[in-house]
Write a protein that holds these residues in place. Structure first.
Motif, PDB file in Angstrom:
ATOM      1  N   ALA A   9       0.993  -0.891   0.417  1.00 50.06           N
ATOM      2  CA  ALA A   9       0.046  -0.092   0.001  1.00 50.06           C
ATOM      3  C   ALA A   9       0.505   1.331  -0.460  1.00 50.06           C
ATOM      4  O   ALA A   9       2.074   1.460   0.444  1.00 50.06           O
ATOM      5  CB  ALA A   9      -1.002   0.025   1.544  1.00 50.06           C
ATOM      6  N   GLN A  75      -8.873   5.675   3.199  1.00 46.17           N
ATOM      7  CA  GLN A  75      -8.657   4.787   4.344  1.00 46.17           C
ATOM      8  C   GLN A  75      -9.388   3.560   4.104  1.00 46.17           C
ATOM      9  O   GLN A  75      -8.868   2.577   4.754  1.00 46.17           O
ATOM     10  CB  GLN A  75      -7.948   5.365   4.908  1.00 46.17           C
ATOM     11  CG  GLN A  75      -6.398   4.965   5.438  1.00 46.17           C
ATOM     12  CD  GLN A  75      -5.666   5.525   7.287  1.00 46.17           C
ATOM     13  OE1 GLN A  75      -5.556   7.019   6.593  1.00 46.17           O
ATOM     14  NE2 GLN A  75      -5.687   5.377   8.105  1.00 46.17           N
ATOM     15  N   GLU A  79      -8.638  -0.437   3.600  1.00 48.65           N
ATOM     16  CA  GLU A  79      -8.916  -0.819   4.710  1.00 48.65           C
ATOM     17  C   GLU A  79      -9.643  -2.484   4.533  1.00 48.65           C
ATOM     18  O   GLU A  79      -9.448  -3.291   4.902  1.00 48.65           O
ATOM     19  CB  GLU A  79      -8.597  -0.397   6.079  1.00 48.65           C
ATOM     20  CG  GLU A  79      -9.873  -1.409   6.895  1.00 48.65           C
ATOM     21  CD  GLU A  79      -8.168  -1.735   7.930  1.00 48.65           C
ATOM     22  OE1 GLU A  79      -7.152  -1.726   7.220  1.00 48.65           O
ATOM     23  OE2 GLU A  79      -8.196  -3.571   8.395  1.00 48.65           O
ATOM     24  N   SER A  82      -8.896  -5.258   1.951  1.00 47.91           N
ATOM     25  CA  SER A  82      -7.940  -5.653   1.619  1.00 47.91           C
ATOM     26  C   SER A  82      -8.313  -6.945   3.185  1.00 47.91           C
ATOM     27  O   SER A  82      -8.047  -8.015   2.528  1.00 47.91           O
ATOM     28  CB  SER A  82      -6.382  -4.924   3.208  1.00 47.91           C
ATOM     29  OG  SER A  82      -5.469  -5.899   3.766  1.00 47.91           O
ATOM     30  N   ASP A 159      -1.757   1.990  10.230  1.00 47.39           N
ATOM     31  CA  ASP A 159      -2.973   1.366   8.870  1.00 47.39           C
ATOM     32  C   ASP A 159      -1.955   0.742   7.945  1.00 47.39           C
ATOM     33  O   ASP A 159      -2.593  -0.076   6.977  1.00 47.39           O
ATOM     34  CB  ASP A 159      -3.810   2.436   7.897  1.00 47.39           C
ATOM     35  CG  ASP A 159      -4.448   1.642   7.624  1.00 47.39           C
ATOM     36  OD1 ASP A 159      -5.714   0.959   7.128  1.00 47.39           O
ATOM     37  OD2 ASP A 159      -3.943   2.286   6.104  1.00 47.39           O
ATOM     38  N   LYS A 162      -0.521  -2.435   9.737  1.00 48.58           N
ATOM     39  CA  LYS A 162      -2.015  -3.667   9.206  1.00 48.58           C
ATOM     40  C   LYS A 162      -1.870  -4.439   7.823  1.00 48.58           C
ATOM     41  O   LYS A 162      -2.104  -4.964   7.598  1.00 48.58           O
ATOM     42  CB  LYS A 162      -2.787  -2.530  10.448  1.00 48.58           C
ATOM     43  CG  LYS A 162      -4.008  -4.209  10.494  1.00 48.58           C
ATOM     44  CD  LYS A 162      -4.723  -3.201  11.257  1.00 48.58           C
ATOM     45  CE  LYS A 162      -6.119  -2.613  10.671  1.00 48.58           C
ATOM     46  NZ  LYS A 162      -6.880  -2.453  11.835  1.00 48.58           N
ATOM     47  N   ARG A 163      -1.702  -3.510   6.674  1.00 49.25           N
ATOM     48  CA  ARG A 163      -2.338  -3.490   5.940  1.00 49.25           C
ATOM     49  C   ARG A 163      -1.295  -4.322   4.840  1.00 49.25           C
ATOM     50  O   ARG A 163      -1.517  -6.289   4.562  1.00 49.25           O
ATOM     51  CB  ARG A 163      -3.156  -2.752   4.985  1.00 49.25           C
ATOM     52  CG  ARG A 163      -3.609  -3.181   3.605  1.00 49.25           C
ATOM     53  CD  ARG A 163      -5.044  -2.236   3.579  1.00 49.25           C
ATOM     54  NE  ARG A 163      -4.700  -1.000   3.745  1.00 49.25           N
ATOM     55  CZ  ARG A 163      -4.269  -0.863   2.433  1.00 49.25           C
ATOM     56  NH1 ARG A 163      -4.814  -1.071   0.742  1.00 49.25           N
ATOM     57  NH2 ARG A 163      -4.298   1.541   2.214  1.00 49.25           N
ATOM     58  N   ARG A 166      -1.933  -8.247   7.033  1.00 51.48           N
ATOM     59  CA  ARG A 166      -2.880  -9.172   6.497  1.00 51.48           C
ATOM     60  C   ARG A 166      -2.646  -9.228   4.440  1.00 51.48           C
ATOM     61  O   ARG A 166      -2.561 -10.259   4.677  1.00 51.48           O
ATOM     62  CB  ARG A 166      -3.617  -8.074   6.517  1.00 51.48           C
ATOM     63  CG  ARG A 166      -5.348  -8.952   5.836  1.00 51.48           C
ATOM     64  CD  ARG A 166      -6.522  -8.385   6.044  1.00 51.48           C
ATOM     65  NE  ARG A 166      -6.706  -7.313   7.117  1.00 51.48           N
ATOM     66  CZ  ARG A 166      -7.174  -6.331   7.240  1.00 51.48           C
ATOM     67  NH1 ARG A 166      -6.953  -5.611   6.695  1.00 51.48           N
ATOM     68  NH2 ARG A 166      -7.306  -5.624   8.899  1.00 51.48           N
ATOM     69  N   ASP A 167      -1.869  -7.987   4.024  1.00 55.00           N
ATOM     70  CA  ASP A 167      -1.389  -8.893   2.857  1.00 55.00           C
ATOM     71  C   ASP A 167      -0.682  -9.554   2.336  1.00 55.00           C
ATOM     72  O   ASP A 167      -0.807 -10.374   1.704  1.00 55.00           O
ATOM     73  CB  ASP A 167      -1.470  -7.065   1.516  1.00 55.00           C
ATOM     74  CG  ASP A 167      -2.503  -6.630   1.427  1.00 55.00           C
ATOM     75  OD1 ASP A 167      -3.589  -7.107   2.396  1.00 55.00           O
ATOM     76  OD2 ASP A 167      -2.057  -5.192   1.605  1.00 55.00           O
TER      77      ASP A 167
END
Ligand code: DC
Length: 212
Positions: A9, A75, A79, A82, A159, A162-163, A166-167
């Motif tokens: 991101a 944003q 999120e 994602s 953010d 965190k993204r 996860r990604d």
């Protein structure tokens, strides 16, 4: 020719993709927008983002005419995208649209997370863009302020981290560089230098191919 640009991101891959496409007169697809469009429909309906059946139905019913909607850029939608993008059936529903786009003449630039690994594994050129998370957070904050939105840089950084997590760690088509991708570190490049570096990569890969 197909050019795949993947990266996390706010790495600048979208801008690079758009500029490369303009340079080569190719079509450009920001594939993040597709996942964002699915997420936005679910958010607007107050639906559960992990409701697979509903998310898949939304994915099949997408209208590409709406991919330019600026409301997809927030944003919150990023999120949610994602989260939605971790569902394998949603990803599967979106493959043929992306491959079809990539295959149409005169050539295409697609940017995303899994273009070089899953969507277009035979892309002619693959670029994997990376940038320091702090630099990405600063850029994303300035972009949001430019759109007239309030933005807290610390929250944007949280953010992004965190993204990324996860990604990178999802089971389906995680964010990772293809073995044959060229790495482009965009942390300390302004837009023009980044575009120059990306064009240099494309030209070097093409020249290398011609010698074979
Ligand atoms: O690049 P972006 O911020 O617009 O992407 C939003 C989310 O969509 C991202 O966090 C993960 C998902 N995505 C994906 O899973 N695969 C892609 N090719 C593009 C985006």
């Amino acid at each position: 020719m197909i050019i795949a640009i993947d990266g996390p991101a706010a790495s600048g891959k979208g801008t690079l993709g758009k500029r490369l496409a303009a340079h080569y007169k190719f079509r450009h697809l920001d594939t993040g927008v597709i996942y964002r469009a699915v997420a936005k429909v679910l958010l607007d309906a107050g639906a559960d983002l992990t409701d697979e059946k509903r998310a898949v139905a939304v994915a099949y019913a997408l209208d590409p005419e709406k991919f330019g909607n600026p409301a997809l850029k927030t944003q919150e939608v990023g999120e949610a995208a994602s989260v939605v993008s971790t569902i394998p059936a949603v990803r599967a529903a979106l493959i043929s649209f992306q491959r079809h786009f990539a295959g149409e003449p005169p050539g295409a630039v697609l940017d995303g997370r899994d273009i070089g690994t899953v969507i277009c594994p035979h892309a002619d050129v693959k670029i994997f863009v990376v940038a320091d998370p702090y630099v990405r957070a600063r850029r994303r904050t300035l972009e949001a302020i430019g759109r007239g939105e309030a933005a807290d840089e610390a929250a944007v950084l949280a953010d992004i981290l965190k993204r990324d997590e996860r990604d990178r760690n999802r089971a389906a088509a995680p964010l990772k560089a293809a073995d044959d991708a060229v790495l482009l570190d965009n942390s300390h490049l302004d837009i023009e230098s980044g575009v120059r570096a990306a064009i240099d990569i494309v030209e070097a890969v093409r020249a290398g191919r011609q010698r074979i």
